[in-house]
Design a protein around this motif. Sequence first.
Motif, PDB file in Angstrom:
ATOM      1  N   ASN A  17       1.370 -24.495 -23.104  1.00  0.00           N
ATOM      2  CA  ASN A  17       2.828 -24.541 -23.045  1.00  0.00           C
ATOM      3  C   ASN A  17       3.378 -23.139 -22.756  1.00  0.00           C
ATOM      4  N   PRO A  18       4.190 -22.972 -21.707  1.00  0.00           N
ATOM      5  CA  PRO A  18       4.694 -21.639 -21.336  1.00  0.00           C
ATOM      6  C   PRO A  18       5.468 -20.945 -22.457  1.00  0.00           C
ATOM      7  N   THR A  19       6.241 -21.718 -23.224  1.00  0.00           N
ATOM      8  CA  THR A  19       7.018 -21.128 -24.312  1.00  0.00           C
ATOM      9  C   THR A  19       6.097 -20.548 -25.375  1.00  0.00           C
ATOM     10  N   SER A  20       5.076 -21.328 -25.764  1.00  0.00           N
ATOM     11  CA  SER A  20       4.119 -20.848 -26.763  1.00  0.00           C
ATOM     12  C   SER A  20       3.348 -19.642 -26.235  1.00  0.00           C
ATOM     13  N   TYR A  21       2.942 -19.724 -24.977  1.00  0.00           N
ATOM     14  CA  TYR A  21       2.213 -18.621 -24.329  1.00  0.00           C
ATOM     15  C   TYR A  21       3.033 -17.337 -24.398  1.00  0.00           C
ATOM     16  N   ASN A  22       4.297 -17.413 -24.013  1.00  0.00           N
ATOM     17  CA  ASN A  22       5.152 -16.228 -23.977  1.00  0.00           C
ATOM     18  C   ASN A  22       5.439 -15.682 -25.369  1.00  0.00           C
ATOM     19  N   THR A  23       5.595 -16.582 -26.334  1.00  0.00           N
ATOM     20  CA  THR A  23       5.850 -16.149 -27.710  1.00  0.00           C
ATOM     21  C   THR A  23       4.655 -15.378 -28.265  1.00  0.00           C
ATOM     22  N   ILE A  24       3.457 -15.941 -28.094  1.00  0.00           N
ATOM     23  CA  ILE A  24       2.248 -15.278 -28.583  1.00  0.00           C
ATOM     24  C   ILE A  24       2.036 -13.960 -27.839  1.00  0.00           C
ATOM     25  N   ARG A  25       2.309 -13.966 -26.534  1.00  0.00           N
ATOM     26  CA  ARG A  25       2.143 -12.747 -25.738  1.00  0.00           C
ATOM     27  C   ARG A  25       3.029 -11.621 -26.260  1.00  0.00           C
ATOM     28  N   VAL A  26       4.284 -11.928 -26.570  1.00  0.00           N
ATOM     29  CA  VAL A  26       5.218 -10.909 -27.073  1.00  0.00           C
ATOM     30  C   VAL A  26       4.734 -10.338 -28.408  1.00  0.00           C
ATOM     31  N   HIS A  27       4.293 -11.211 -29.312  1.00  0.00           N
ATOM     32  CA  HIS A  27       3.816 -10.757 -30.618  1.00  0.00           C
ATOM     33  C   HIS A  27       2.544  -9.913 -30.485  1.00  0.00           C
ATOM     34  N   LEU A  28       1.621 -10.365 -29.638  1.00  0.00           N
ATOM     35  CA  LEU A  28       0.384  -9.615 -29.434  1.00  0.00           C
ATOM     36  C   LEU A  28       0.668  -8.258 -28.805  1.00  0.00           C
ATOM     37  N   SER A  29       1.603  -8.226 -27.875  1.00  0.00           N
ATOM     38  CA  SER A  29       1.980  -6.977 -27.220  1.00  0.00           C
ATOM     39  C   SER A  29       2.528  -5.976 -28.237  1.00  0.00           C
ATOM     40  N   ALA A  30       3.333  -6.462 -29.186  1.00  0.00           N
ATOM     41  CA  ALA A  30       3.880  -5.590 -30.233  1.00  0.00           C
ATOM     42  C   ALA A  30       2.768  -5.019 -31.103  1.00  0.00           C
ATOM     43  N   ARG A  81       4.337 -12.538 -18.306  1.00  0.00           N
ATOM     44  CA  ARG A  81       4.789 -13.753 -18.982  1.00  0.00           C
ATOM     45  C   ARG A  81       4.788 -14.911 -17.993  1.00  0.00           C
ATOM     46  N   ARG A  82       4.703 -16.123 -18.497  1.00  0.00           N
ATOM     47  CA  ARG A  82       4.764 -17.303 -17.648  1.00  0.00           C
ATOM     48  C   ARG A  82       6.201 -17.752 -17.453  1.00  0.00           C
ATOM     49  N   ARG A  83       6.466 -18.277 -16.294  1.00  0.00           N
ATOM     50  CA  ARG A  83       7.791 -18.838 -16.064  1.00  0.00           C
ATOM     51  C   ARG A  83       7.919 -20.125 -16.860  1.00  0.00           C
ATOM     52  N   GLN A  84       9.043 -20.261 -17.539  1.00  0.00           N
ATOM     53  CA  GLN A  84       9.257 -21.467 -18.324  1.00  0.00           C
ATOM     54  C   GLN A  84      10.609 -22.070 -17.999  1.00  0.00           C
ATOM     55  N   ILE A 101      -8.100 -10.981 -23.548  1.00  0.00           N
ATOM     56  CA  ILE A 101      -6.696 -11.294 -23.812  1.00  0.00           C
ATOM     57  C   ILE A 101      -6.265 -12.526 -23.021  1.00  0.00           C
ATOM     58  N   LYS A 102      -6.668 -12.593 -21.750  1.00  0.00           N
ATOM     59  CA  LYS A 102      -6.313 -13.750 -20.921  1.00  0.00           C
ATOM     60  C   LYS A 102      -6.919 -15.038 -21.469  1.00  0.00           C
ATOM     61  N   GLN A 103      -8.176 -14.946 -21.886  1.00  0.00           N
ATOM     62  CA  GLN A 103      -8.852 -16.122 -22.432  1.00  0.00           C
ATOM     63  C   GLN A 103      -8.116 -16.640 -23.671  1.00  0.00           C
ATOM     64  N   PHE A 104      -7.701 -15.710 -24.514  1.00  0.00           N
ATOM     65  CA  PHE A 104      -6.962 -16.080 -25.722  1.00  0.00           C
ATOM     66  C   PHE A 104      -5.607 -16.690 -25.370  1.00  0.00           C
ATOM     67  N   LEU A 105      -4.847 -16.030 -24.511  1.00  0.00           N
ATOM     68  CA  LEU A 105      -3.515 -16.517 -24.159  1.00  0.00           C
ATOM     69  C   LEU A 105      -3.570 -17.841 -23.409  1.00  0.00           C
ATOM     70  N   ASN A 106      -4.609 -18.029 -22.597  1.00  0.00           N
ATOM     71  CA  ASN A 106      -4.727 -19.261 -21.819  1.00  0.00           C
ATOM     72  C   ASN A 106      -5.049 -20.482 -22.678  1.00  0.00           C
ATOM     73  N   SER A 107      -5.341 -20.235 -23.944  1.00  0.00           N
ATOM     74  CA  SER A 107      -5.553 -21.374 -24.848  1.00  0.00           C
ATOM     75  C   SER A 107      -4.219 -22.059 -25.165  1.00  0.00           C
TER      76      SER A 107
END
Length: 351
Positions: free
Chosen positions: A137-150, A170-173, A128-134
């Motif tokens: 941008n913190p905004t994109s990271y957090n958006t994808i994280r929220v969707h994946l979490s759901a 989540r990353r600070r943005q 999961i970290k490897q995927f999210l770390n791709s």
Amino acid sequence: MNIKYPTISYDINNYVFVSFYKDNKRYRISNGDKIGIDLKPNSFPIEKRNEMGKILASEVYKFLQSHKPLISRNKLEIDDKNDLDYLYLALQKKLNSNLSTKYLSTLEFIYQKICEYSSEGQLDKHIIKQFLNSYSNPTSYNTIRVHLSALISEAMELGLKHNPMQHIKRRRQEEKLHKPFNNLKDVLDDIKLFNTNLYICCLITYGCLLRPHREIRELKWMDFSDDLGYIYLSGNRNKSKKNRIVPVPDFIIKEIKPNRRDLNIFSNKEEPYNESYFKSLWSNYKKQSACIEKNQTLYSFRHSGAINIFKRTGSLRKLQAALGHSSLEISLIYLRNLELCQLKKEDMPEI
């Protein structure tokens, strides 16, 4: 194990299909459903089907090399489900829900991407970290994280035994201030001259604090009370998933003219305009308007309405109800992102 490259064949009607063996069983497929991709060669003209068939064969070969299980639209082809199997079932459940097209397409994209990071069908924190770390941008990271979490939460309800996203924060943005309108009446008057539907949408966004692109766009006259004083939205029609009753201010009532109850208030047909309708209208309006500032959008009317309510009432509870937020915490975050100071001069320290 030696994996043979799939063969491309045609039936008597010139429909292309791909044949291959997996686990000593022969398969013949004409689209990408069983390997989890959206590819339908036979939807193309006859002269293009050979080319698309080759693409399908190539995708099947890559899929076979990944050793993932074949899937179908109705059920998994195997009995012992791995993590990706549960994620797939979760995706299918979401796709059958009454959610926005954009949200569902994002979930499909995430599922396909996460499959590329898991070679054996398992999900853990490192994958999961490897995927999210791709996403740098913190905004994109957090958006994808929220969707994946759901998606993972849904998979856990369906039987996934662990949460691979646990402790992944989540990353600070950098917060951006949403730009409300200081010249609201001038802007509304200008929009009224440009397009009536856009004007009514902006009025309801400001006056009722509904969201424009779905909640307002899909409104029918039956959603209004007989005297037009209230709008009734069921849980499947708004973001909070809760039933809402929203008062309609008099300045909106005097601008709308009811039609047949089963008709959409903008299209005057049973079906609403497409999802991009107000987005396109707003883009065209901004191009020719001298009233709109750089960071102002359709949602700026909702922000302006929120500021007006909070300034007049000073009540977070009333603001939460007006915005349709599920918690006070969300309303506080919303306020923090507006150009609104929550402190007064007299609240500050004295000497």
